[in-house]
Structures are given as C-alpha cells and as structure tokens.
Design an enzyme around this catalytic site. Structure first.
Site, PDB file in Angstrom:
ATOM      1  N   HIS A   1     -39.843  42.350  -2.800  1.00  0.00           N
ATOM      2  CA  HIS A   1     -40.533  41.397  -1.920  1.00  0.00           C
ATOM      3  C   HIS A   1     -39.627  40.848  -0.824  1.00  0.00           C
ATOM      4  O   HIS A   1     -40.053  40.720   0.326  1.00  0.00           O
ATOM      5  CB  HIS A   1     -41.153  40.244  -2.715  1.00  0.00           C
TER       6      HIS A   1
ATOM      7  N   HIS B   1     -48.574  43.398  -0.954  1.00  0.00           N
ATOM      8  CA  HIS B   1     -49.298  44.150   0.072  1.00  0.00           C
ATOM      9  C   HIS B   1     -50.238  45.184  -0.541  1.00  0.00           C
ATOM     10  O   HIS B   1     -51.293  45.465   0.031  1.00  0.00           O
ATOM     11  CB  HIS B   1     -48.315  44.838   1.029  1.00  0.00           C
TER      12      HIS B   1
ATOM     13  N   HIS C   1     -37.040  41.127   2.010  1.00  0.00           N
ATOM     14  CA  HIS C   1     -36.753  42.293   2.848  1.00  0.00           C
ATOM     15  C   HIS C   1     -35.292  42.429   3.245  1.00  0.00           C
ATOM     16  O   HIS C   1     -34.877  43.494   3.696  1.00  0.00           O
ATOM     17  CB  HIS C   1     -37.622  42.265   4.102  1.00  0.00           C
TER      18      HIS C   1
END
Length: 618
Positions: A246, A133, A248
């Site tokens: 990465h 992100h 979650h």
C-alpha cells in the site's frame, strides 16, 4: 532469527521468493498524463523476468496488482498473457504445500494450490492478496477471483468475517525449511485498527514445527489521523518478517522493529501513480531467501520505470535578476533551472532497458512569498509538451509564510503539509490537522461554518471520498449527492411545508437529525454506494424522479423545491472531503477447523502431510 548468517547453509534447504507490491496494472496515462502508456505492463514483465532468471520458488505480491477495481478487458488480457508466459512451464515446483486447501482458499472457486492442479504445468506459483485498488465489494467477484479461477495465481488472505479476523497460514516446505505465510487483504484502516485494539485479529500457528513466519498486508503504515493506520510495532510478536503493501515509497531493505521484534520490508510501488516525492525514488523488488530461521533480502532495481525527477525550489534561496516584471523573471529563471538542473537528472535515469519510457515525469514545487512571483505556467507547458510526459502538471506553486518551517518540512519529506495547514490554519505539530479529514472536521465544527452544509453531510461525503480514493469509483460523489437530495425532498414533502422559509427550516431540521445519527447516516451511505456498484441503474435512480439531470452535475445551485411545486428555492452547498469510512461486511464462521491436511495431487508426489494449527497466544 536474523537477516543474514555467516554459518554455512545447505542451498537445498533455501526457499527463494520474489517479493513485489503495488504493481497497478492498467494505470492509464491517457487519463492521468494526457497520453497512452503501457508503463505498468512493461515493468510487470521485468518483474516476472527477474523471477524466472533467478529461478525463484514462488512470487509473493502484496496487493494492488490492478489499478482499478474493475480492470479493462485489455488490462486483464495482458496480465493473463504475461502470467502464462513466465509462470507456466515444465520446470518442477519443489515446494510442498502442507496446509488445508479448503481452509486457506475457502473463498476461491479452485480450492487448491495451482501447482498441484493436474491440469496445469506451473513452474513459478504466484501468491497474492488484494489491495484497496483491486478490492471487490463484499460478496461480489473481483479481478483476483477471476485470476484465481484460471489457476494463474493463488489468491489468499481474503477476509470473510470482520467481527473477528482469523488468519490460517499457508505452510510451505522445502527440505528442512518451513515457511508459514499469513496474508490479510485490504481492510479499512480505521476498522482494522479497532480490531487490533480489541484483540480481534488472530493468527493461527503450526504445531510441532519451526516455521519462518511471514505476514503480508496492505494498509496505511504512515499515520493518517489517530486510528487511520496500523501501528507497525503492534503486530503479532511471533512474526519474523512483514511485507508491507500500500505505501508507494520504496523501502526494500528490511528494517528491524524493536517493539515487535520482527523486520519490516516495504517494497513500494513498481510505477509512479502520483506526483509526490516518495514516488520519485528508485523502484525495486526484493529477492527473499529463507533458510530455516535465517533470511536475506536482496534488492533488485527496476530498470524499466519511467524517469521521474522531483525537486523543490524556495524562491528566496535563488538569485533571480528582475527585468520587466517579477513574474516574467521568475518564469525565465525556472525555465533555465529545468533545462540545466532537472533534465540532466532525467538522463541519469535512462537505463537503456528495452521499452523503458523516455519521456520523464517532472514535478517542480515552487515556494513563494509574494503573489507577484507567480506566473502563468501555460507557456512552459507548451514548450515541454513533446519532452515531458506531464507538461500541464510539471510546476506547482505553494505560498508560504515561514521559510525556515518550509525548509524543515522539505528536509523531513512532508508531502503538501503547507497546503493543508494553510487551508485550515492548523498547527503542524497537531497530527490530526495534518490530514484532509482532520482539516475538514475542524472546518465544519467551527460555529461560523456549521450551517454551510444543509442538504449534504460530511459523513456521507466521507464515504464517497473513501470509495473514490480506495476503489476508483468515479460515480461515488454523484450517487451520494443524488441520494441526499432525494431523501431531503422526500422528507420536506412529508412536512407539508408551503413557504420558502418553512422549506429551509425543514431542510435544516432534517440535516440536524442526520447529524445526530452519524452511524445510521454512515450505514446508509455505504448501502447506497454498494448498491450502485452492484447495479449501476440504482446509482441513476434520482433521474427517474426528476431530482437532477446530467446537465446539472456541474451546477453550484440545486433547486431542491422543484418537486414540491412552490415558488421558494432552497440553496445547496458543496461540502469538503473527510475521513475514510468503513465498509459493511457479512459474517461467516471458519473457526471450527483446527486440523489441516493436504494431499499432493501430482503424479510425482507420494507424501501426504498433516499440520496441526493452534490459535496465537501472543
């Protein structure tokens, strides 16, 4: 190496580290949930409080500190304020930095560890890699570069050569304990998987000292297709602990991997950014304590997170009294179920932590067999609009054919497997059909569907999907569509086609030509998207030649013959989404340096250290 030890240890030798990943600062509920929220900043402050209260030696972040590649000025400002508040101060940092700063921070403006900067008083140093992100486009400045230049974080693990990844360690020393910290910022999973298969990922090792070896990375751990993930047992075997970012879902307790001989800790995200079951589990960060080759990870539950209740309902398993209509009866039953079963679970998640959001996230996944059981959810959305943060997304329907198969999928925690297998009529047992890329590939490979894409190609759409998902580039699809249309028009013009039949034929020929040169098509898409991200005007270049107007963005039909001045109309077709593609990267050579040294520049440090590092032979 062991996770715990019963022998007496010297606390002066223990290095204490707060570990967290995927904080997603700036995740905005005004876009995702219909209202504004400061969830990510409230939780980030709680994480920093944990670090300060436990007097840790440093903080280790595993990527995705920000939710957007280009965070808003407000998000960046709030992050800077919190880092200044909790990480600067007069408390002395007792870690000795033994690596060559010019090597491990070669990509940074400030090429030294921040707590050795004579112009800063750093009490808790932060070490971080970047994730997908907050991944900057190659050769451009990202949010981590900005924070690094301020001296608030130590940004490491940024690759500079994607043909052969060489990772030097950050060596940290506290009395008789040495930590070798390796970092690898996000790389496209298929590309990194190929590099591992080709033995092109090399971790340099320290000589003449026993180090506790930590590797922090930000990649897919769950299998997404054949090579769209990193096999967790295939990392370097000399490692002791893997911090996996990465993913979650919180799996904070270290899990021993027998194949690799190391432990894996997956802290998960600190806030929920999607309405999946894995995100609904309790959020934690880790307090890691390392003493020589022994370590212990203590779980610290986050109390500031928004309540999130996820539940599944198979209608056949519930006794629903049918009244006027089946749909109305199901609606009334679901309403009572939310009130009596889900809302009490919300109350249990309220901690009383100052600033904790009170409106919960709720996702109820309803599995039905008869279309008459489906009801309009709008009335329930209105009823709960003031009580729930996501009223419009609270209920989702899934049609099923086999109840037993669905029960098994729910038990195994498979996310949306019914959706994918129903859409593409795949077999749950086939791994490649359990992903959207696999389903798209299978769909367009069918003989009856091969002609459904003419102007667009699956390869180019894959690249747009990759950019949209990984980097939050909301203009990716628009830029790809405009480029593909412009290229098609230019090609048809050169063929001097005059009739509608000839135009359609030339469009098909051009499509087949691009299909036969998949790698070239992929490279072109990467170039277009990279150019558009660096210069937004390039992304709008099609407007200048009259290919498409803003008002055309939502149109199903695209007139590709407007510029050719004929009466015929070509008809475009919207394609599906595909696998994540790679990004082109430049190359630099950093292999020449094998001897590293660092001088402590603070006035109270007198020792000069030198560390010799060798390439990993494992």
């Amino acid at each position: 190496m062991s996770e715990s030890s019963s022998k007496r240890i010297n606390p002066e030798d223990t290095i204490s580290i707060l570990v967290a990943t995927d904080i997603h600062l700036g995740f905005d509920y005004s876009k995702q949930r219909g209202r504004h929220s400061d969830d990510s900043f409230i939780t980030f402050e709680e994480i920093l409080k944990h670090a300060k209260d436990n007097e840790v030696d440093c903080i280790l972040l595993g990527g995705d500190l920000f939710h957007d590649t280009k965070p808003s000025q407000t998000a960046l400002l709030k992050c800077v304020e919190l880092l200044r508040k909790y990480c600067l101060g007069t408390r002395e940092c007792t870690l000795e930095f033994l690596s060559d700063s010019d090597l491990v921070f070669r990509h940074c403006a400030q090429k030294h560890v921040n707590y050795e900067d004579p112009n800063l008083n750093v009490s808790i140093p932060v070490f971080t890699i970047h994730g997908n992100h907050d991944d900057p486009s190659f050769g451009t400045v990202g949010s981590m570069d900005v924070l690094s230049a301020t001296g608030l974080v130590n940004y490491f693990g940024k690759w500079t050569d994607l043909t052969n990844v060489v990772i030097p360690p950050i060596i940290l020393k506290k009395n008789d304990t040495y930590i070798a910290l390796y970092g690898l910022s996000y790389i496209n999973d298929q590309r990194l998987s190929r590099l591992y298969r080709d033995d092109k990922v090399e971790l340099l090792r320290a000589k003449d000292m026993e180090t506790f070896n930590i590797f922090v990375l930000h990649q897919n751990r769950v299998k997404h297709g054949d090579h769209a993930y990193i096999p967790e047992g295939k990392l370097q075997k000399f490692l002791d602990l893997i911090i996996w970012g990465h993913e979650h879902e919180c799996r904070i307790t270290p899990e021993f991997n027998a194949e690799g001989g190391y432990h894996i800790c997956q802290p998960g995200s600190s806030i929920a950014t999607s309405l999946c079951e894995g995100e609904s589990k309790s959020k934690h960060v880790g307090l890691l304590k390392v003493n020589k080759k022994d370590f212990k990870m203590k779980s610290l539950k986050l109390k500031s997170t928004r309540p999130f209740v996820f539940d599944n309902m198979i209608l056949r398993d519930h006794d629903i009294k049918i009244g006027v209509s089946i749909a109305e009866a199901v609606c009334q039953y679901v309403d009572q179920y939310i009130e009596n079963n889900l809302m009490p679970k919300v109350v249990k998640q309220l901690t009383g932590y100052p600033g904790q959001p009170l409106q919960p996230l709720i996702r109820l996944r309803i599995f039905y067999e008869d279309d008459n059981q489906v009801f309009d959810t709008l009335s329930l959305s209105r009823k709960y609009c003031d009580e729930i943060a996501n009223p419009m997304e609270m209920i989702i329907f899934r049609k099923i054919k086999g109840v037993e198969k669905t029960r098994l999928a729910i038990k195994e925690g498979l996310e949306d497997v019914e959706d994918i297998t129903e859409l593409f009529q795949g077999n749950i047992g086939q791994d490649w059909t359990r992903t959207v890329p696999g389903g798209i590939k299978k769909y367009f490979d069918r003989e009856e569907n091969k002609d459904k894409l003419t102007v667009l190609t699956v390869t180019s759409l894959n690249e747009a999907l990759n950019r949209y998902v990984d980097l939050g580039d909301i203009d990716a699809f628009k830029n790809i569509v405009r480029d593909q249309m412009k290229r098609t028009i230019d090609y048809v013009k050169k063929q001097n086609a005059t009739t509608e039949k000839d135009i359609r034929k030339e469009i098909k020929n051009f499509c087949n030509e691009r299909l036969s040169e998949e790698q070239q098509e992929k490279d072109n898409a990467v170039r277009i998207l990279n150019d558009a991200s660096k210069n937004p005007k390039i992304g709008r270049q099609a407007r200048d030649v009259g290919v498409i107007n803003d008002s055309d963005d939502n149109s199903d039909d695209v007139n590709v013959t407007t510029q050719i001045k004929t009466r015929g109309r070509g008809r475009g077709s919207r394609g599906g989404r595909g696998s994540r593609g790679g990004r082109g990267r430049g190359k630099t050579d950093e292999r020449n340096t094998t001897k590293t040294s660092s001088r402590n520049t603070k006035s109270n440090s007198s020792a000069e250290h030198s560390v010799i590092i060798d390439s990993d032979s494992d």
